[in-house]
Design a protein around this motif. Sequence first.
Motif, PDB file in Angstrom:
ATOM      1  N   ILE A  54      61.824  -2.161  77.849  1.00 37.65           N
ATOM      2  CA  ILE A  54      60.615  -0.715  77.324  1.00 37.65           C
ATOM      3  C   ILE A  54      59.812  -0.023  78.033  1.00 37.65           C
ATOM      4  N   HIS A  55      59.925  -0.506  79.692  1.00 41.88           N
ATOM      5  CA  HIS A  55      59.250  -0.543  80.902  1.00 41.88           C
ATOM      6  C   HIS A  55      60.071   1.357  80.681  1.00 41.88           C
ATOM      7  N   LEU A  56      61.685   1.049  81.018  1.00 46.15           N
ATOM      8  CA  LEU A  56      62.262   1.961  81.839  1.00 46.15           C
ATOM      9  C   LEU A  56      62.636   2.653  80.710  1.00 46.15           C
ATOM     10  N   PHE A  57      63.174   2.574  79.699  1.00 47.64           N
ATOM     11  CA  PHE A  57      62.543   3.494  78.427  1.00 47.64           C
ATOM     12  C   PHE A  57      61.626   4.710  78.409  1.00 47.64           C
ATOM     13  N   GLY A  58      60.605   3.431  77.844  1.00 47.12           N
ATOM     14  CA  GLY A  58      59.456   5.235  77.839  1.00 47.12           C
ATOM     15  C   GLY A  58      59.529   5.861  78.466  1.00 47.12           C
ATOM     16  N   ASP A  59      59.502   5.214  79.998  1.00 49.19           N
ATOM     17  CA  ASP A  59      58.986   6.260  80.915  1.00 49.19           C
ATOM     18  C   ASP A  59      60.316   7.237  81.208  1.00 49.19           C
ATOM     19  N   ARG A  60      60.949   7.385  80.340  1.00 47.22           N
ATOM     20  CA  ARG A  60      62.971   7.956  80.478  1.00 47.22           C
ATOM     21  C   ARG A  60      62.610   8.475  79.402  1.00 47.22           C
ATOM     22  N   GLY A  61      62.334   8.171  77.977  1.00 46.24           N
ATOM     23  CA  GLY A  61      62.662   8.774  77.050  1.00 46.24           C
ATOM     24  C   GLY A  61      61.056   9.298  76.991  1.00 46.24           C
ATOM     25  N   LEU A  62      60.077   8.978  76.769  1.00 43.20           N
ATOM     26  CA  LEU A  62      58.340   9.793  76.183  1.00 43.20           C
ATOM     27  C   LEU A  62      58.230  10.429  77.612  1.00 43.20           C
ATOM     28  N   PHE A  63      58.332   9.857  79.023  1.00 44.48           N
ATOM     29  CA  PHE A  63      57.299  11.316  79.845  1.00 44.48           C
ATOM     30  C   PHE A  63      58.710  11.754  80.353  1.00 44.48           C
ATOM     31  N   GLY A  64      59.884  11.435  80.544  1.00 46.43           N
ATOM     32  CA  GLY A  64      60.668  12.395  80.818  1.00 46.43           C
ATOM     33  C   GLY A  64      61.324  11.858  82.729  1.00 46.43           C
ATOM     34  N   ASN A  65      60.914  10.829  83.019  1.00 42.59           N
ATOM     35  CA  ASN A  65      60.535  10.178  84.634  1.00 42.59           C
ATOM     36  C   ASN A  65      61.915   9.842  84.094  1.00 42.59           C
ATOM     37  N   PHE A  66      63.067   9.982  85.596  1.00 43.69           N
ATOM     38  CA  PHE A  66      64.154   9.489  86.033  1.00 43.69           C
ATOM     39  C   PHE A  66      64.344   9.157  87.383  1.00 43.69           C
ATOM     40  N   VAL A  67      64.667   8.859  88.514  1.00 46.61           N
ATOM     41  CA  VAL A  67      64.958   9.108  89.522  1.00 46.61           C
ATOM     42  C   VAL A  67      64.567  10.251  90.282  1.00 46.61           C
ATOM     43  N   LYS A  68      63.712   9.859  91.385  1.00 49.63           N
ATOM     44  CA  LYS A  68      63.004  11.146  92.246  1.00 49.63           C
ATOM     45  C   LYS A  68      63.692  11.022  93.735  1.00 49.63           C
ATOM     46  N   PRO A  69      64.854  12.743  93.812  1.00 47.32           N
ATOM     47  CA  PRO A  69      65.353  13.045  94.927  1.00 47.32           C
ATOM     48  C   PRO A  69      63.896  13.212  96.143  1.00 47.32           C
ATOM     49  N   PHE A  70      64.543  13.075  97.548  1.00 45.53           N
ATOM     50  CA  PHE A  70      63.251  13.191  97.942  1.00 45.53           C
ATOM     51  C   PHE A  70      62.988  14.800  98.663  1.00 45.53           C
ATOM     52  N   VAL A  99      61.700  16.756  95.748  1.00 45.30           N
ATOM     53  CA  VAL A  99      61.096  17.180  94.679  1.00 45.30           C
ATOM     54  C   VAL A  99      59.348  16.046  95.613  1.00 45.30           C
ATOM     55  N   ALA A 100      58.688  17.177  94.775  1.00 42.78           N
ATOM     56  CA  ALA A 100      57.234  16.127  94.955  1.00 42.78           C
ATOM     57  C   ALA A 100      56.831  14.998  93.907  1.00 42.78           C
ATOM     58  N   PHE A 101      56.354  14.399  94.745  1.00 41.32           N
ATOM     59  CA  PHE A 101      56.192  12.878  93.985  1.00 41.32           C
ATOM     60  C   PHE A 101      55.899  12.859  92.731  1.00 41.32           C
ATOM     61  N   GLU A 102      54.728  13.890  92.503  1.00 42.79           N
ATOM     62  CA  GLU A 102      54.207  13.234  91.048  1.00 42.79           C
ATOM     63  C   GLU A 102      54.804  15.291  90.603  1.00 42.79           C
ATOM     64  N   PRO A 103      55.642  14.739  89.587  1.00 45.19           N
ATOM     65  CA  PRO A 103      56.496  16.258  88.924  1.00 45.19           C
ATOM     66  C   PRO A 103      55.378  17.696  89.061  1.00 45.19           C
ATOM     67  N   ARG A 104      56.008  18.737  89.241  1.00 40.04           N
ATOM     68  CA  ARG A 104      55.610  19.766  89.077  1.00 40.04           C
ATOM     69  C   ARG A 104      57.075  20.275  89.996  1.00 40.04           C
ATOM     70  N   PRO A 105      57.018  21.986  89.615  1.00 41.10           N
ATOM     71  CA  PRO A 105      58.031  23.109  89.472  1.00 41.10           C
ATOM     72  C   PRO A 105      58.850  23.206  90.354  1.00 41.10           C
ATOM     73  N   HIS A 106      59.136  22.590  90.885  1.00 44.89           N
ATOM     74  CA  HIS A 106      60.427  23.336  92.296  1.00 44.89           C
ATOM     75  C   HIS A 106      61.007  24.316  91.888  1.00 44.89           C
ATOM     76  N   PRO A 107      60.532  25.849  93.472  1.00 47.59           N
ATOM     77  CA  PRO A 107      61.236  26.716  93.044  1.00 47.59           C
ATOM     78  C   PRO A 107      62.538  27.329  92.528  1.00 47.59           C
ATOM     79  N   ALA A 108      63.746  26.272  93.630  1.00 51.23           N
ATOM     80  CA  ALA A 108      64.811  26.507  93.463  1.00 51.23           C
ATOM     81  C   ALA A 108      65.067  26.135  92.301  1.00 51.23           C
ATOM     82  N   VAL A 109      64.888  25.369  91.243  1.00 52.33           N
ATOM     83  CA  VAL A 109      65.472  24.181  90.023  1.00 52.33           C
ATOM     84  C   VAL A 109      64.866  25.193  89.511  1.00 52.33           C
ATOM     85  N   GLN A 110      63.827  25.866  89.121  1.00 54.16           N
ATOM     86  CA  GLN A 110      63.020  26.913  88.462  1.00 54.16           C
ATOM     87  C   GLN A 110      63.971  28.229  88.681  1.00 54.16           C
TER      88      GLN A 110
END
Length: 176
Positions: free
Chosen positions: A109-125, A127-138
């Motif tokens: 429930i926790h892991l599927f909620g993080d991914r499904g509800l909040f869109g949080n998957f594993v974090k690459p080094f 990107v910012a730890f807290e989500p924000r747009p990365h210029p190269a990705v955009q």
Amino acid sequence: MDAHNLCQTPTTYRLLRLEYLVGLLVAAGFFLAHLDEVRWWVALLLFAHIDLIGYLPGALAHRRSPDGRIPRVYYVLYNTMHSLLTQALVVGAWMWLVGPEWALLVVPIHLFGDRGLFGNFVKPFTVAFEPRPHPAVQSALADFATVPWHAWPPAEPGRDGQRMAAGRGPEHGLVP
């Protein structure tokens, strides 16, 4: 998407999240159907340990950092604790030592909620730890999400045996 194209368009990302939402609904359905059999202290412990170890230390370090940069160990903690593999080991160990119980469903429930509800998957080094747009990705998404592969110029040999579109190399963020 595939072994050569390690990126998502907004649509494929939403479809992936939808799959995790289905998993969340299934796990939550079983959990709710057995509420009277849930040991709540176990459920709370198993739900909270993921973020207590994997998210909160990095979130605090990120908020305290003047420029948002934090040591990689926080990313490793996040990715390890939010891994389906790690948590499968936790659940498996619990079942082996204590036995199966309905409270264990809080882990998916926790892991599927993080991914499904909040869109949080594993974090690459990178990107910012807290989500924000990365210029190269955009920048890459501006082309990638709107221009079909067949509209690009024919591929020509690139460095390291890779093939890249003419005039569109790694400096544009389109080829790993």
